[in-house]
Design a protein around this motif. Sequence first.
Motif, mmCIF file in Angstrom:
data_model
loop_
_atom_site.group_PDB
_atom_site.id
_atom_site.type_symbol
_atom_site.label_atom_id
_atom_site.label_comp_id
_atom_site.label_asym_id
_atom_site.label_seq_id
_atom_site.Cartn_x
_atom_site.Cartn_y
_atom_site.Cartn_z
ATOM 1 N N LEU A 1 0.849 -1.180 0.000
ATOM 2 C CA LEU A 1 0.000 0.000 0.000
ATOM 3 C C LEU A 1 0.888 1.234 0.000
ATOM 4 O O LEU A 1 1.779 1.362 0.841
ATOM 5 N N ILE A 2 0.649 2.131 -0.935
ATOM 6 C CA ILE A 2 1.421 3.371 -0.998
ATOM 7 C C ILE A 2 0.953 4.278 0.135
ATOM 8 O O ILE A 2 -0.202 4.710 0.162
ATOM 9 N N ASP A 3 1.849 4.564 1.064
ATOM 10 C CA ASP A 3 1.462 5.352 2.232
ATOM 11 C C ASP A 3 2.004 6.776 2.213
ATOM 12 O O ASP A 3 1.594 7.601 3.025
ATOM 13 N N SER A 4 2.920 7.079 1.304
ATOM 14 C CA SER A 4 3.448 8.442 1.240
ATOM 15 C C SER A 4 4.079 8.675 -0.121
ATOM 16 O O SER A 4 4.484 7.734 -0.809
ATOM 17 N N LYS A 5 4.153 9.933 -0.487
ATOM 18 C CA LYS A 5 4.773 10.286 -1.765
ATOM 19 C C LYS A 5 6.266 9.981 -1.751
ATOM 20 O O LYS A 5 6.838 9.595 -2.784
ATOM 21 N N GLU A 6 6.906 10.143 -0.608
ATOM 22 C CA GLU A 6 8.347 9.877 -0.513
ATOM 23 C C GLU A 6 8.654 8.416 -0.818
ATOM 24 O O GLU A 6 9.590 8.102 -1.564
ATOM 25 N N VAL B 1 -0.987 -0.831 -10.926
ATOM 26 C CA VAL B 1 -0.877 -1.450 -9.602
ATOM 27 C C VAL B 1 -0.669 -0.390 -8.524
ATOM 28 O O VAL B 1 -1.290 -0.434 -7.455
ATOM 29 N N VAL B 2 0.205 0.571 -8.814
ATOM 30 C CA VAL B 2 0.460 1.638 -7.842
ATOM 31 C C VAL B 2 -0.803 2.445 -7.583
ATOM 32 O O VAL B 2 -1.151 2.744 -6.432
ATOM 33 N N PHE B 3 -1.505 2.784 -8.652
ATOM 34 C CA PHE B 3 -2.715 3.581 -8.479
ATOM 35 C C PHE B 3 -3.771 2.812 -7.686
ATOM 36 O O PHE B 3 -4.424 3.364 -6.788
ATOM 37 N N GLN B 4 -3.948 1.525 -7.996
ATOM 38 C CA GLN B 4 -4.925 0.730 -7.254
ATOM 39 C C GLN B 4 -4.533 0.613 -5.786
ATOM 40 O O GLN B 4 -5.386 0.580 -4.907
ATOM 41 N N SER B 5 -3.230 0.556 -5.540
ATOM 42 C CA SER B 5 -2.765 0.514 -4.154
ATOM 43 C C SER B 5 -3.147 1.781 -3.407
ATOM 44 O O SER B 5 -3.566 1.737 -2.247
ATOM 45 N N VAL B 6 -3.016 2.898 -4.076
ATOM 46 C CA VAL B 6 -3.378 4.177 -3.449
ATOM 47 C C VAL B 6 -4.879 4.241 -3.211
ATOM 48 O O VAL B 6 -5.343 4.669 -2.151
ATOM 49 N N VAL B 7 -5.649 3.779 -4.189
ATOM 50 C CA VAL B 7 -7.110 3.825 -4.059
ATOM 51 C C VAL B 7 -7.571 2.964 -2.886
ATOM 52 O O VAL B 7 -8.439 3.358 -2.100
ATOM 53 N N LYS B 8 -6.969 1.800 -2.735
ATOM 54 C CA LYS B 8 -7.384 0.886 -1.664
ATOM 55 C C LYS B 8 -6.995 1.397 -0.282
ATOM 56 O O LYS B 8 -7.676 1.098 0.708
ATOM 57 N N SER B 9 -5.913 2.122 -0.217
ATOM 58 C CA SER B 9 -5.419 2.560 1.087
ATOM 59 C C SER B 9 -5.889 3.948 1.492
ATOM 60 O O SER B 9 -5.622 4.384 2.592
ATOM 61 N N SER B 10 -6.571 4.652 0.593
ATOM 62 C CA SER B 10 -6.931 6.040 0.886
ATOM 63 C C SER B 10 -8.411 6.175 1.198
ATOM 64 O O SER B 10 -9.218 5.301 0.894
ATOM 65 N N ASP B 11 -8.766 7.300 1.801
ATOM 66 C CA ASP B 11 -10.148 7.655 2.067
ATOM 67 C C ASP B 11 -10.765 8.155 0.765
ATOM 68 O O ASP B 11 -10.270 9.116 0.176
ATOM 69 N N PRO B 12 -11.848 7.552 0.291
ATOM 70 C CA PRO B 12 -12.395 7.944 -1.008
ATOM 71 C C PRO B 12 -12.883 9.386 -1.068
ATOM 72 O O PRO B 12 -13.023 9.938 -2.149
ATOM 73 N N ILE B 13 -13.132 9.984 0.077
ATOM 74 C CA ILE B 13 -13.630 11.362 0.071
ATOM 75 C C ILE B 13 -12.486 12.355 0.264
ATOM 76 O O ILE B 13 -12.388 13.364 -0.432
ATOM 77 N N LYS B 14 -11.576 12.059 1.188
ATOM 78 C CA LYS B 14 -10.543 13.024 1.554
ATOM 79 C C LYS B 14 -9.308 12.972 0.649
ATOM 80 O O LYS B 14 -8.594 13.964 0.532
ATOM 81 N N ASP B 15 -9.037 11.816 0.041
ATOM 82 C CA ASP B 15 -7.731 11.620 -0.586
ATOM 83 C C ASP B 15 -7.747 11.643 -2.105
ATOM 84 O O ASP B 15 -6.875 11.081 -2.747
ATOM 85 N N ILE B 16 -8.756 12.262 -2.708
ATOM 86 C CA ILE B 16 -8.765 12.405 -4.169
ATOM 87 C C ILE B 16 -7.547 13.201 -4.623
ATOM 88 O O ILE B 16 -6.892 12.862 -5.609
ATOM 89 N N GLU B 17 -7.240 14.242 -3.894
ATOM 90 C CA GLU B 17 -6.098 15.078 -4.274
ATOM 91 C C GLU B 17 -4.781 14.306 -4.138
ATOM 92 O O GLU B 17 -3.850 14.502 -4.927
ATOM 93 N N PHE B 18 -4.707 13.424 -3.141
ATOM 94 C CA PHE B 18 -3.497 12.599 -3.018
ATOM 95 C C PHE B 18 -3.374 11.643 -4.200
ATOM 96 O O PHE B 18 -2.281 11.414 -4.725
ATOM 97 N N GLU B 19 -4.492 11.098 -4.640
ATOM 98 C CA GLU B 19 -4.463 10.226 -5.811
ATOM 99 C C GLU B 19 -4.011 10.997 -7.047
ATOM 100 O O GLU B 19 -3.236 10.479 -7.869
ATOM 101 N N MET B 20 -4.475 12.219 -7.185
ATOM 102 C CA MET B 20 -4.029 13.045 -8.308
ATOM 103 C C MET B 20 -2.532 13.323 -8.214
ATOM 104 O O MET B 20 -1.818 13.283 -9.232
ATOM 105 N N GLU B 21 -2.060 13.567 -7.000
ATOM 106 C CA GLU B 21 -0.633 13.833 -6.810
ATOM 107 C C GLU B 21 0.191 12.598 -7.174
ATOM 108 O O GLU B 21 1.265 12.712 -7.793
ATOM 109 N N VAL B 22 -0.307 11.432 -6.832
ATOM 110 C CA VAL B 22 0.396 10.189 -7.185
ATOM 111 C C VAL B 22 0.443 10.014 -8.695
ATOM 112 O O VAL B 22 1.485 9.645 -9.264
ATOM 113 N N LEU B 23 -0.664 10.292 -9.363
ATOM 114 C CA LEU B 23 -0.683 10.162 -10.822
ATOM 115 C C LEU B 23 0.269 11.153 -11.486
ATOM 116 O O LEU B 23 0.933 10.825 -12.475
ATOM 117 N N LEU B 24 0.342 12.357 -10.952
ATOM 118 C CA LEU B 24 1.287 13.330 -11.504
ATOM 119 C C LEU B 24 2.725 12.875 -11.279
ATOM 120 O O LEU B 24 3.595 13.056 -12.146
#
Length: 914
Positions: free
Chosen positions: A463-468, A533-556
């Motif tokens: 599960l991707i837990d941080s951008k670092e 796989v990375v994106f799905q990992s982020v989706v599974k580990s994130s809050d669907p309401i709060k972490d949309i911006e984090f998902e966008m940051e991961v995609l960027l």
Amino acid sequence: MSYAETLEQALLTVKQQAMQMQRCLQQRKLMDALKHTSIMLTELRNPELSPKQYYELYIMIFDSLSVLSTYLAENHPKHHHLADLYELVQYAGNVVPRLYLMITVGTSYLKCPDSPRDEILKDMIEMCRGVQNPIRGLFLRYYLSQRTKQLLPEDATEFNANFIITNFIEMNKLWVRLQHQGPLREREQRTKERKELQILIGSQLVRLSQIVDDNLSMYKDQILPVVLEQAIQCRDIVSQEYLLDAICQVFPDEFHLATLDILLDATTHLNPDVSINKIVLTLIDRLNGYKDRQEQEQGQEQEENTTSKEVKAADINLFQIFWNYLSTLNEERPDLSLQQFIPLIESVLNLSLRWYPENLQNLNALYKITTQKCQDFGSDIPPNCEYLFQNLLTLQNSESSTLRPSSNFFYKLISQCESFGGLLALQSLPLQKSALNSILDVLLHNEVDFDDENEASSNEGFLIDSKENLCSLLSIFEPLTKLGPPMPSLDRKGSKNVKGTGDHFPADEDDNDDEGSWILDPIQEKLAKLNHVVFQSVVKSSDPIKDIEFEMEVLLTLRNWCYKGGKNIKYTYPAIITNFWKVIRRCHLLATRCDSENTKRHTELIKQNFKYVSRSTNDLFNMCGNSFSDALYKLNIQSASLADQLSLGEIAYDFFSQAFTLFEESLSDSRTQFQALVYMAQSLQKTRSLREENYYDSLIVRCTLHGSKLLKKQDQCRAVYLCSHLWWTTEIALIGEEEGVTTDFYREGKRVLECLQRSLRVADSTMDNIQSSELMIEILNRCLYYFIHGDEHDTHVSVRYINGLIELIKTNLKSLKMEETTTAKTQLAEQRLSELHIDDAQNTAKVSNRFVIGSDGSYIDVPTVNGGRALVSTKLNSMYINEMIQIPIQHFNRTCDYILNQRDVDDRFKVIVI
């Protein structure tokens, strides 16, 4: 007394003397029996026998001496006293027979309760010093060990241990001396013979382990130091390797845990040519096996002493001991080669994984010392060492299922162990590619299960837990992004073959700009999958309401990482774009469920994501040029369709416009242009949000105009009549539309008729009469579609127009029949058909049913198979003209049959004249 010259003669002599000895024993003639025994033992003095031959002779003599020993024990003291015999046999003439007889009588005496055991044992072991010939002395002491195995004092553990240790030391000395016997040219042969005799030495260590039992203090203070001292002092490679390996094998695991530092320290004092890694690997295998057994016992909840042993083992920091050993070894043995050092690192790494699976800092320390060793090496790593680093980086030698690395393990390893990336960077590019490819295979099998609390319940997936951590993961795979496709190699016939080559084009190779010259490298395909796989990992580990911006940051972050691959983004960017689409849909779903403030926020996020998609498509075009225009065209249309589904008409129009720009500037192949327009028409026909500001009208007119300007007339005709559907919207059930209920369908029958008329003019102007007739029949079928799905007033496709078109088709088909081939060609065709055993009356129909005209104007063979049809995409290079003429005729006949059948359900078809 002399000995035989050959082994066969010696065995015969032993057999004869043994029989004489047994006969004398039966007659109670003991002195004569001892005489025959002495003659038999003389054969053991033969210096010409090899170790194998000597062992064969020894086994036969041992069996015979067992008979004598049994007789002596049974007849004491009734017929003789063993104390007297023990003194008597020592007067034998030759030392070898004398000592064998002494041991035989002495061990028989030990079976008697009144025998002075300690004195006899000390005397025998001391007297054995009289034989210093390596092979003779080894077997003599081995005989002593075998005879005394069950006769040592029961309550004298220390005495027994000293007795066996003394015998072991002398045997080892004799074994080492064997290496120095004979000429130098036979050294290799002697080494081989010595290894055949090593079991004699090992038997003494086995005896020691049986005597010591569970007495750890005795083993640690008295036995191990002496054995290790003997091994170190002999300075013999074969002896040191075998003895250290035997120590690791024969003594209990608990002993090794308590004396691990002593054992490891001893390896640093061995001969420099000794294979240390083999010894350490054996020791680690024992410790890992011990761990496995402890876990099994713990699972079965066995005895309390098992628990106490576990606590004792847990109190020992095994990794720290091995780490200190590696550090010392690296300092004291800087000459240690990579071939010797890397397997040591790998074995300690496996031990850390088994005993401390969660402590990745242990692995980081091991990778760090390996990196330092490589840097000290001072040059490129030799090719014959690369497999060692491959195993070390990918952990391929972790055989146990508990050690098998998972995707979660590699994610943590890469993100938490800085030295892993440093060591990988020192390797050659092919090795990096191979190692990363293996790790990719593991990461792509990322499966994570979640329990009711939405937490990972499996250690398999990461599960991707941080951008670092994500950046650390991606940086490891950066070398793969810059690899181009495999370079084609030439086979023996000179043709290109890309299989089995490890070389690659650079990703920015200008000579490979043409789309056809690119060959998809499976590694690039895996990198694209990694994005998912990375994106799905982020989706599974994130809050669907709060972490949309984090998902966008991961995609960027993923997009920026892929961009470093140059032209390889043509393989990886589509994965980024499709994941942006997923984020857009999730934002839209959340916007419909939130309050007005959050709805506005999610709407802005949707627009921002569409901007990222547009930027990505622009990057693709700027980097890859025309080689990717076809796929880029489709990506723009798919993005436009998504925007339309979300009622974002302006954004949809922009993407459709970009697609048209690509069509006009980059798509030059006529077949590609036709297929592109068909795809555009299909997508436009399903849109619903482009009606505002005349977006839809502008786009469909543009699409139709492009269709009318295609190079081939047949493509023009088909494109235009397909575009007629753009003015006749049909229902989409998925969004709730229903024919007869929905009233706002976009339908302009006049434009429909104009398209059909335009396509008919193009079909009529086609010079190929067969092709022209086929196109007219296709237009007729299209007219029948509109005739069924709308009133004549709405569609402007009247019965009069349809009847006129049918009449025109009949006229063209009649003129086609005048073009039939000559009688000679017809007869030739009939001859061909008769060879296929086809009935003459059905020849024409069956031949015509074999062929159809494809959408690109080519003739396609559709052979009959078992009464059915199997489409074969093979295009025919040549056909008889009468066969080609039958194609539109049969097509028209099928259309006429359809009209006749429709008359039964729709009275309007009765006015259509066929």
